[in-house]
Design a protein around this motif. Structure first.
Motif, short mmCIF file in Angstrom:
data_model
loop_
_atom_site.label_atom_id
_atom_site.label_comp_id
_atom_site.label_asym_id
_atom_site.label_seq_id
_atom_site.Cartn_x
_atom_site.Cartn_y
_atom_site.Cartn_z
N PHE A 135 0.84 -1.20 0.00
CA PHE A 135 0.00 0.00 0.00
C PHE A 135 0.87 1.26 0.00
N ASN A 136 1.87 1.28 0.86
CA ASN A 136 2.73 2.47 0.98
C ASN A 136 3.43 2.78 -0.34
N MET A 137 3.84 1.74 -1.07
CA MET A 137 4.54 1.94 -2.33
C MET A 137 3.60 2.39 -3.44
N LYS A 138 2.38 1.84 -3.46
CA LYS A 138 1.43 2.15 -4.54
C LYS A 138 0.78 3.51 -4.36
N TYR A 139 0.50 3.88 -3.11
CA TYR A 139 -0.32 5.06 -2.87
C TYR A 139 0.40 6.12 -2.05
N LYS A 140 0.44 5.94 -0.76
CA LYS A 140 1.07 6.93 0.11
C LYS A 140 1.56 6.22 1.37
N GLU A 141 2.67 6.66 1.91
CA GLU A 141 3.21 6.00 3.10
C GLU A 141 2.39 6.39 4.32
N ILE A 142 1.51 5.48 4.71
CA ILE A 142 0.61 5.70 5.84
C ILE A 142 0.88 4.71 6.96
N PHE A 143 1.18 3.48 6.58
CA PHE A 143 1.20 2.41 7.58
C PHE A 143 2.61 1.98 7.98
N PRO A 144 2.80 1.69 9.26
CA PRO A 144 4.08 1.09 9.70
C PRO A 144 4.09 -0.39 9.34
N GLU A 145 5.26 -0.98 9.32
CA GLU A 145 5.37 -2.43 9.16
C GLU A 145 5.51 -3.02 10.56
N PRO A 146 4.43 -3.59 11.08
CA PRO A 146 4.44 -4.03 12.49
C PRO A 146 5.45 -5.14 12.76
N GLN A 147 6.04 -5.05 13.93
CA GLN A 147 7.00 -6.05 14.38
C GLN A 147 6.33 -7.00 15.37
N PRO A 148 6.73 -8.26 15.37
CA PRO A 148 6.14 -9.21 16.33
C PRO A 148 6.75 -9.05 17.71
N ILE A 149 5.91 -9.21 18.72
CA ILE A 149 6.40 -9.39 20.09
C ILE A 149 6.17 -10.86 20.39
N ILE A 150 7.22 -11.65 20.30
CA ILE A 150 7.10 -13.09 20.48
C ILE A 150 6.88 -13.40 21.95
N SER A 151 5.86 -14.18 22.20
CA SER A 151 5.54 -14.54 23.57
C SER A 151 6.70 -15.30 24.21
N LYS A 152 7.04 -14.91 25.45
CA LYS A 152 8.13 -15.57 26.18
C LYS A 152 7.64 -16.82 26.89
N VAL A 153 6.34 -16.99 26.95
CA VAL A 153 5.79 -18.13 27.67
C VAL A 153 5.70 -19.33 26.73
N PRO A 154 5.75 -20.54 27.27
CA PRO A 154 5.67 -21.72 26.41
C PRO A 154 4.30 -21.87 25.77
N LYS A 155 4.29 -22.48 24.61
CA LYS A 155 3.03 -22.73 23.90
C LYS A 155 2.39 -23.99 24.47
N LEU A 156 1.17 -23.87 24.97
CA LEU A 156 0.52 -25.00 25.61
C LEU A 156 -0.20 -25.88 24.59
N PRO A 157 0.04 -27.17 24.64
CA PRO A 157 -0.72 -28.08 23.78
C PRO A 157 -2.09 -28.34 24.39
N GLY A 158 -2.97 -28.93 23.61
CA GLY A 158 -4.26 -29.35 24.13
C GLY A 158 -4.11 -30.60 24.97
N THR A 159 -5.20 -31.01 25.59
CA THR A 159 -5.14 -32.18 26.47
C THR A 159 -4.85 -33.47 25.71
N ASP A 160 -4.99 -33.43 24.38
CA ASP A 160 -4.68 -34.62 23.58
C ASP A 160 -3.31 -34.53 22.91
#
Length: 325
Positions: free
Chosen positions: A164-189
């Protein structure tokens, strides 16, 4: 830093959501601007045939946000469908989004193959990442808390912003991830925890239900007998200990006891239940004292604040596209 994230209104929030929400609370206290929303339109992409669950889920999620620690004085808590500008930006982004690119997103392919109980061959489900991009970029979110399974969606959002920024006008930031520091929990199965898979433990539960969910959980498949040593890294229960057992001494007890067959799986699970109960009891108390009416009031206030920001962004977008109205 402007932080944005949300959860889908498809039912009760589960323990995996709880771990995520605790991370959001930590981020909330470090960020200048925070937007946390309930994604009720996103819920329709997979639950279009059961829309009656969405409204009660929406208010229930707001209750959970507050109970875990999101503060309406520090964060804007709002409902996606109340801000119609999301849909407008989604429509505009759909003009520059490639269908082939959407079909290559791993989470799309995974859910299409794993969820056989619902028809997901609709445009809304395919376009989910486009709407997600609109959700983030309409608030010019530059930081997004995500789990590993959402990294691809965020990269797509960055691509949309760039295009979008290249085609039209620079409006939007390119968001960066905040990676969760906590472990990813599996389901009960042992699979990914998901309401769609029916393998969740709800946040709003009690000690009795915790026992009913935790005690039958699968463990290291190589540990067939009580006297067999196990490998915690191959046991889903160990992932829960990483999230809920804070004492290093207790973690060491679990690890050493498992690897030497000094403790049984039931001993391990009983400790986990105790620690989960201690962490969740304050949340249970807060949920009991937070009504649906309270949630509606919080959402209405947050909707008004979110709408002001979204409206300003859309004015910029329309001008860049030479759209008068």
């Amino acid at each position: 830093m402007t932080v944005l994230s949300g959860m889908r209104a498809t039912g009760k929030l589960h323990i995996g959501n709880f771990v995520t929400l605790e991370n959001w609370v930590e981020i909330q206290n470090k960020s200048d601007k925070n937007f946390f929303f309930v994604a009720d339109w996103h819920a329709l992409t997979s639950h279009y045939d059961t829309p009656e669950i969405i409204q009660p889920s929406t208010f229930d999620i707001i209750r959970h946000y507050v109970a875990v620690g999101l503060d309406p004085k520090k964060s804007v808590l709002f409902v996606q469908s109340a801000i119609k500008e999301h849909a407008e930006l989604y429509l505009i982004f759909s003009m520059i989004a490639s269908v082939s690119r959407l079909e290559r997103i791993p989470t799309y392919k995974e859910q299409i193959s794993n969820i056989s109980t619902r028809d997901l061959t609709n445009l809304g489900f395919l376009g989910y990442p486009v709407l997600q991009a609109a959700d983030i970029l309409i608030y010019k979110g530059d930081s997004v808390p995500v789990g590993e399974d959402q990294i691809y969606h965020l990269e797509f959002t960055r691509e949309i912003a760039r295009k979008f920024n290249m085609k039209y006008k620079e409006i939007f930031p390119e968001p960066q991830p905040i990676i969760s520091k906590v472990p990813k929990l599996p389901g009960t199965d042992g699979r990914k925890m998901s309401k769609s898979y029916g393998n969740v433990i709800n946040i709003e539960t009690n000690e009795k239900e915790l026992k009913e969910k935790i005690l039958p959980m699968m463990t290291d498949p190589a540990r067939i007998r009580r006297t067999d040593p196990g490998n915690p890294e191959k046991c889903p229960v160990w992932d829960y200990h990483k999230a809920f057992t804070k004492s290093q001494e207790e973690k060491d007890w679990v690890w050493n006891g498992c690897t030497t067959a000094g403790i049984g799986c039931v001993d391990c699970k009983k400790l986990l239940i105790k620690n989960m109960k201690e962490r969740l009891e304050p949340v249970w108390d807060k949920l009991a004292s937070t009504s649906v009416e309270d949630a509606i009031e919080i959402a209405e206030d947050g909707n008004e604040k979110a709408r002001k920001v979204a409206s300003q962004t859309m004015q910029e977008v329309r001008e860049s596209l030479h759209l008068r109205w």
